[in-house]
Design a protein around this motif. Structure first.
Motif, PDB file in Angstrom:
ATOM      1  N   UNK A 296       0.916  -1.069  -0.205  1.00  0.00           N
ATOM      2  CA  UNK A 296       0.056  -0.079   0.105  1.00  0.00           C
ATOM      3  C   UNK A 296       0.855   1.253  -0.022  1.00  0.00           C
ATOM      4  N   UNK A 297       1.904   1.092  -0.862  1.00  0.00           N
ATOM      5  CA  UNK A 297       2.852   2.510  -0.784  1.00  0.00           C
ATOM      6  C   UNK A 297       2.823   2.944  -2.089  1.00  0.00           C
ATOM      7  N   UNK A 298       3.227   4.152  -2.000  1.00  0.00           N
ATOM      8  CA  UNK A 298       3.342   5.334  -3.305  1.00  0.00           C
ATOM      9  C   UNK A 298       4.856   5.201  -3.614  1.00  0.00           C
ATOM     10  N   UNK A 299       5.114   5.558  -4.861  1.00  0.00           N
ATOM     11  CA  UNK A 299       6.594   5.682  -5.331  1.00  0.00           C
ATOM     12  C   UNK A 299       7.302   6.917  -4.470  1.00  0.00           C
ATOM     13  N   UNK A 300       8.487   6.873  -4.102  1.00  0.00           N
ATOM     14  CA  UNK A 300       9.192   7.719  -3.164  1.00  0.00           C
ATOM     15  C   UNK A 300       9.299   8.986  -3.687  1.00  0.00           C
ATOM     16  N   UNK A 301       9.194   9.106  -5.068  1.00  0.00           N
ATOM     17  CA  UNK A 301       9.236  10.515  -5.646  1.00  0.00           C
ATOM     18  C   UNK A 301       8.064  11.552  -5.541  1.00  0.00           C
ATOM     19  N   UNK A 302       6.827  10.674  -5.287  1.00  0.00           N
ATOM     20  CA  UNK A 302       5.712  11.461  -5.118  1.00  0.00           C
ATOM     21  C   UNK A 302       5.442  11.784  -3.631  1.00  0.00           C
ATOM     22  N   UNK A 303       6.386  11.909  -2.916  1.00  0.00           N
ATOM     23  CA  UNK A 303       6.085  12.267  -1.534  1.00  0.00           C
ATOM     24  C   UNK A 303       6.860  13.804  -1.603  1.00  0.00           C
ATOM     25  N   UNK A 304       5.842  14.834  -0.957  1.00  0.00           N
ATOM     26  CA  UNK A 304       6.296  16.079  -0.829  1.00  0.00           C
ATOM     27  C   UNK A 304       7.489  16.354   0.341  1.00  0.00           C
ATOM     28  N   UNK A 305       8.735  16.121   0.050  1.00  0.00           N
ATOM     29  CA  UNK A 305       9.792  16.489   1.232  1.00  0.00           C
ATOM     30  C   UNK A 305      10.147  17.978   1.378  1.00  0.00           C
ATOM     31  N   UNK A 306       9.060  18.863   0.660  1.00  0.00           N
ATOM     32  CA  UNK A 306       9.440  20.209   1.155  1.00  0.00           C
ATOM     33  C   UNK A 306       8.649  20.709   2.342  1.00  0.00           C
ATOM     34  N   UNK A 307       7.729  19.505   2.756  1.00  0.00           N
ATOM     35  CA  UNK A 307       7.200  19.339   4.134  1.00  0.00           C
ATOM     36  C   UNK A 307       8.040  18.817   5.096  1.00  0.00           C
ATOM     37  N   UNK A 308       8.230  19.324   6.310  1.00  0.00           N
ATOM     38  CA  UNK A 308       8.959  18.549   7.557  1.00  0.00           C
ATOM     39  C   UNK A 308       8.736  16.938   7.389  1.00  0.00           C
ATOM     40  N   UNK A 309       9.672  16.378   7.364  1.00  0.00           N
ATOM     41  CA  UNK A 309       9.378  14.857   7.072  1.00  0.00           C
ATOM     42  C   UNK A 309      10.242  13.999   7.757  1.00  0.00           C
ATOM     43  N   UNK A 310       9.827  13.045   8.729  1.00  0.00           N
ATOM     44  CA  UNK A 310      10.378  11.909   9.407  1.00  0.00           C
ATOM     45  C   UNK A 310      10.441  10.820   8.366  1.00  0.00           C
ATOM     46  N   UNK A 311      11.571  10.231   7.835  1.00  0.00           N
ATOM     47  CA  UNK A 311      11.522   9.226   6.892  1.00  0.00           C
ATOM     48  C   UNK A 311      11.957   8.024   7.810  1.00  0.00           C
ATOM     49  N   UNK A 312      11.200   6.939   7.855  1.00  0.00           N
ATOM     50  CA  UNK A 312      11.493   5.926   8.678  1.00  0.00           C
ATOM     51  C   UNK A 312      11.805   4.561   7.741  1.00  0.00           C
ATOM     52  N   UNK A 313      12.993   4.080   8.115  1.00  0.00           N
ATOM     53  CA  UNK A 313      13.876   3.070   7.352  1.00  0.00           C
ATOM     54  C   UNK A 313      13.598   1.705   8.362  1.00  0.00           C
ATOM     55  N   UNK A 314      12.911   0.654   7.864  1.00  0.00           N
ATOM     56  CA  UNK A 314      12.869  -0.469   8.776  1.00  0.00           C
ATOM     57  C   UNK A 314      13.921  -1.388   8.705  1.00  0.00           C
ATOM     58  N   UNK A 315      13.961  -2.655   9.393  1.00  0.00           N
ATOM     59  CA  UNK A 315      15.115  -3.395   9.617  1.00  0.00           C
ATOM     60  C   UNK A 315      15.318  -4.314   8.229  1.00  0.00           C
ATOM     61  N   UNK A 316      16.347  -4.982   8.406  1.00  0.00           N
ATOM     62  CA  UNK A 316      16.693  -5.683   7.227  1.00  0.00           C
ATOM     63  C   UNK A 316      15.833  -6.892   6.929  1.00  0.00           C
ATOM     64  N   UNK A 317      15.367  -7.347   8.008  1.00  0.00           N
ATOM     65  CA  UNK A 317      14.389  -8.550   7.795  1.00  0.00           C
ATOM     66  C   UNK A 317      12.974  -8.433   7.610  1.00  0.00           C
ATOM     67  N   UNK A 318      12.230  -7.437   8.350  1.00  0.00           N
ATOM     68  CA  UNK A 318      10.829  -7.215   8.150  1.00  0.00           C
ATOM     69  C   UNK A 318      10.565  -5.997   7.995  1.00  0.00           C
ATOM     70  N   UNK A 319      11.387  -5.003   7.581  1.00  0.00           N
ATOM     71  CA  UNK A 319      11.064  -3.646   7.291  1.00  0.00           C
ATOM     72  C   UNK A 319      10.536  -2.939   8.683  1.00  0.00           C
TER      73      UNK A 319
END
Length: 225
Positions: free
Chosen positions: A119-142
């Motif tokens: 249920x994800x959108x492509x990264x480039x469609x996110x508006x990063x001009x807004x304050x954004x916390x970008x969460x990166x998950x772990x290697x096995x489960x995300x």
């Protein structure tokens, strides 16, 4: 009992400037002007300390001011060899509760964007001009279920090969680069600190650039016993 020492940022700069090379002072000036408090990487339950170190190094190199670590895995100390001192220049906040981390960031006005395969959108469609916390998950489960459920958006880096996803350190680099690229293209700059914030940060970096900076300040003021 020793009285607490209070100094202005300008007083710290004036006191420590003679103890920092001109080249180093110029580099600090350059870095401070490009520091960005509006893009914050969040590492959610990463197993491999090498991956943690690599993402922190990338984030610092691309101008991030802060980073958050959701520490739900038994990890060892981050390798100084891999970070090359990046953790020295980033302000790190560690959390044990993923929900508390997300709630805090949202209360500070950040949109929380979780890298996720469903249920994800492509990264480039996110508006990063807004304050954004970008969460990166772990290697096995995300990202964990709590983060995935509470996030404002889920994003994915489009894949054009057979593999399903990138290594976490690569994903972090690509995501942070896209965020800074957008800000440069749409806002004309990556950095977003006010003049006052830049001066305060500059004083902080002067203290970190000098070996035992706080102790040196005390000695220079003649307050050391």
């Amino acid at each position: 009992m020793t009285e607490e020492l209070r100094m202005t940022s300008q007083e710290i700069l004036d006191l420590l400037a003679p103890h920092i090379s001109e080249r180093r002072r110029e580099r600090i000036d350059q870095v401070v002007t490009t520091r960005c408090k509006s893009i914050v990487p969040v590492l959610d339950g990463i197993f491999d300390t090498g991956n943690i170190a690599a993402v922190l190094r990338t984030a610092e190199g691309l101008g991030a001011l802060n980073a958050h670590i959701i520490d739900t895995q038994p990890v060892k100390k981050v390798s100084a060899r891999v970070t090359q001192g990046a953790d020295k220049w980033l302000d790190l906040t560690t959390w044990k509760d993923p929900t508390a981390c997300v709630t805090h960031l949202q209360s500070q006005g950040f949109q929380v964007v979780a890298t996720h395969l469903e249920a994800a959108v492509p990264l480039e469609t996110i508006d990063f001009t807004r304050p954004t916390a970008l969460v990166l998950g772990n290697e096995r489960d995300g990202v964990c279920e709590e983060v995935a459920a509470a996030a404002d958006h889920r994003c994915i880096i489009p894949m054009r090969g057979f593999v399903q996803s990138f290594n976490i350190s690569v994903a972090g680099a690509l995501s942070m680069y896209e965020a800074t690229r957008q800000r440069q293209d749409k806002l004309g700059k990556v950095g977003d600190l006010s003049a006052r914030e830049m001066q305060i940060l500059k004083a902080v970096y002067y203290l970190r650039a000098v070996n035992q900076g706080e102790r040196l300040v005390t000695r220079l003021l003649g307050l050391q016993a």
